[in-house]
Design a protein around this motif. Structure first.
Motif, PDB file in Angstrom:
ATOM      1  N   UNK A   1       0.850  -1.196   0.000  1.00 40.35           N
ATOM      2  CA  UNK A   1       0.000   0.000   0.000  1.00 40.35           C
ATOM      3  C   UNK A   1       0.883   1.242   0.000  1.00 40.35           C
ATOM      4  N   UNK A   2       0.532   2.218  -0.831  1.00 44.57           N
ATOM      5  CA  UNK A   2       1.298   3.458  -0.938  1.00 44.57           C
ATOM      6  C   UNK A   2       2.350   3.424  -2.028  1.00 44.57           C
ATOM      7  N   UNK A   3       2.531   2.288  -2.684  1.00 46.37           N
ATOM      8  CA  UNK A   3       3.543   2.196  -3.746  1.00 46.37           C
ATOM      9  C   UNK A   3       3.125   3.043  -4.946  1.00 46.37           C
ATOM     10  N   UNK A   4       4.086   3.732  -5.529  1.00 44.89           N
ATOM     11  CA  UNK A   4       3.896   4.487  -6.765  1.00 44.89           C
ATOM     12  C   UNK A   4       4.842   3.882  -7.799  1.00 44.89           C
ATOM     13  N   UNK A   5       4.279   3.413  -8.900  1.00 40.61           N
ATOM     14  CA  UNK A   5       5.074   2.716  -9.909  1.00 40.61           C
ATOM     15  C   UNK A   5       4.941   3.456 -11.239  1.00 40.61           C
ATOM     16  N   UNK A   6       5.987   4.199 -11.666  1.00 42.01           N
ATOM     17  CA  UNK A   6       5.920   4.887 -12.960  1.00 42.01           C
ATOM     18  C   UNK A   6       6.124   3.892 -14.097  1.00 42.01           C
ATOM     19  N   UNK A   7       5.276   4.003 -15.112  1.00 38.58           N
ATOM     20  CA  UNK A   7       5.326   3.115 -16.276  1.00 38.58           C
ATOM     21  C   UNK A   7       5.371   3.948 -17.544  1.00 38.58           C
ATOM     22  N   UNK A   8       5.950   3.406 -18.589  1.00 40.35           N
ATOM     23  CA  UNK A   8       5.906   4.042 -19.900  1.00 40.35           C
ATOM     24  C   UNK A   8       4.447   4.066 -20.334  1.00 40.35           C
ATOM     25  N   UNK A   9       3.950   5.224 -20.693  1.00 36.99           N
ATOM     26  CA  UNK A   9       2.542   5.378 -21.039  1.00 36.99           C
ATOM     27  C   UNK A   9       2.186   4.980 -22.460  1.00 36.99           C
ATOM     28  N   UNK A  10       3.159   4.522 -23.242  1.00 38.20           N
ATOM     29  CA  UNK A  10       2.873   4.117 -24.621  1.00 38.20           C
ATOM     30  C   UNK A  10       2.000   2.867 -24.627  1.00 38.20           C
TER      31      UNK A  10
ATOM     32  N   UNK B   1      22.723  17.852 -15.368  1.00 41.41           N
ATOM     33  CA  UNK B   1      22.314  17.256 -14.101  1.00 41.41           C
ATOM     34  C   UNK B   1      20.985  16.510 -14.261  1.00 41.41           C
ATOM     35  N   UNK B   2      20.816  15.401 -13.549  1.00 36.40           N
ATOM     36  CA  UNK B   2      19.514  14.712 -13.577  1.00 36.40           C
ATOM     37  C   UNK B   2      18.416  15.615 -13.004  1.00 36.40           C
ATOM     38  N   UNK B   3      17.224  15.441 -13.494  1.00 33.88           N
ATOM     39  CA  UNK B   3      16.060  16.177 -13.009  1.00 33.88           C
ATOM     40  C   UNK B   3      15.241  15.259 -12.124  1.00 33.88           C
ATOM     41  N   UNK B   4      14.880  15.752 -10.941  1.00 31.07           N
ATOM     42  CA  UNK B   4      14.062  14.964 -10.017  1.00 31.07           C
ATOM     43  C   UNK B   4      12.646  15.517 -10.007  1.00 31.07           C
ATOM     44  N   UNK B   5      11.677  14.644 -10.187  1.00 31.19           N
ATOM     45  CA  UNK B   5      10.266  15.014 -10.108  1.00 31.19           C
ATOM     46  C   UNK B   5       9.648  14.242  -8.945  1.00 31.19           C
ATOM     47  N   UNK B   6       9.243  14.953  -7.883  1.00 33.38           N
ATOM     48  CA  UNK B   6       8.626  14.241  -6.755  1.00 33.38           C
ATOM     49  C   UNK B   6       7.199  13.816  -7.089  1.00 33.38           C
ATOM     50  N   UNK B   7       6.891  12.543  -6.874  1.00 29.75           N
ATOM     51  CA  UNK B   7       5.539  12.015  -7.024  1.00 29.75           C
ATOM     52  C   UNK B   7       5.031  11.715  -5.616  1.00 29.75           C
ATOM     53  N   UNK B   8       3.848  12.193  -5.272  1.00 34.87           N
ATOM     54  CA  UNK B   8       3.321  12.021  -3.922  1.00 34.87           C
ATOM     55  C   UNK B   8       1.858  11.599  -3.965  1.00 34.87           C
ATOM     56  N   UNK B   9       1.505  10.632  -3.120  1.00 35.78           N
ATOM     57  CA  UNK B   9       0.120  10.216  -2.941  1.00 35.78           C
ATOM     58  C   UNK B   9      -0.237  10.425  -1.475  1.00 35.78           C
ATOM     59  N   UNK B  10      -1.283  11.228  -1.229  1.00 33.44           N
ATOM     60  CA  UNK B  10      -1.782  11.474   0.120  1.00 33.44           C
ATOM     61  C   UNK B  10      -3.095  10.724   0.269  1.00 33.44           C
ATOM     62  N   UNK B  11      -3.065   9.642   1.019  1.00 33.32           N
ATOM     63  CA  UNK B  11      -4.216   8.750   1.155  1.00 33.32           C
ATOM     64  C   UNK B  11      -5.424   9.469   1.742  1.00 33.32           C
ATOM     65  N   UNK B  12      -5.268  10.173   2.856  1.00 31.26           N
ATOM     66  CA  UNK B  12      -6.412  10.791   3.549  1.00 31.26           C
ATOM     67  C   UNK B  12      -7.109  11.823   2.659  1.00 31.26           C
ATOM     68  N   UNK B  13      -6.324  12.580   1.901  1.00 28.92           N
ATOM     69  CA  UNK B  13      -6.896  13.624   1.019  1.00 28.92           C
ATOM     70  C   UNK B  13      -7.300  13.073  -0.335  1.00 28.92           C
ATOM     71  N   UNK B  14      -6.845  11.858  -0.677  1.00 30.25           N
ATOM     72  CA  UNK B  14      -7.113  11.304  -2.008  1.00 30.25           C
ATOM     73  C   UNK B  14      -6.473  12.130  -3.095  1.00 30.25           C
ATOM     74  N   UNK B  15      -5.249  12.634  -2.817  1.00 32.96           N
ATOM     75  CA  UNK B  15      -4.602  13.575  -3.732  1.00 32.96           C
ATOM     76  C   UNK B  15      -3.260  13.029  -4.218  1.00 32.96           C
ATOM     77  N   UNK B  16      -3.056  13.117  -5.537  1.00 37.39           N
ATOM     78  CA  UNK B  16      -1.781  12.766  -6.159  1.00 37.39           C
ATOM     79  C   UNK B  16      -1.172  14.036  -6.693  1.00 37.39           C
TER      80      UNK B  16
END
Length: 88
Positions: A26-35, A71-86
């Motif tokens: 629970x809480x895992x975020x898995x980025x996938x190629x959207x193609x 330099x590498x670019x970092x994009x933070x991905x966040x899921x807040x369960x209580x708020x239902x917000x990504x």
């Protein structure tokens, strides 16, 4: 098949050759190629699909590297369960 398993136990999963079991906590975020049919080339995808496993807060920093140029670019991905917000 949207089945949730309790932790701290061993589960034997039997699938046919066309099916892959994917287990994530629970809480895992898995980025996938959207193609529709992702390629095997080591390039940044045109767009992403993020699989969110709800049930707990989750965080993941997506690093994009242009083959050592700059330099590498970092994009933070966040899921807040209580708020239902990504957020990304």
């Amino acid at each position: 098949s949207d089945v949730a398993y309790d932790g701290d136990r061993r589960v034997a999963l039997h699938r046919d050759l066309r099916t892959l079991p994917v287990l994530a906590r629970a809480g895992a975020l898995v980025p996938l190629d959207g193609a529709e049919v992702p390629g095997n080339e080591p390039v940044n995808p045109e767009h992403l699909e993020v699989l969110m496993v709800v049930g707990a807060d989750g965080a993941f920093d997506l690093l994009e590297d242009d083959a050592g140029v700059g330099e590498p670019t970092a994009t933070p991905l966040r899921w807040e369960q209580a708020a239902g917000r990504f957020t990304a």
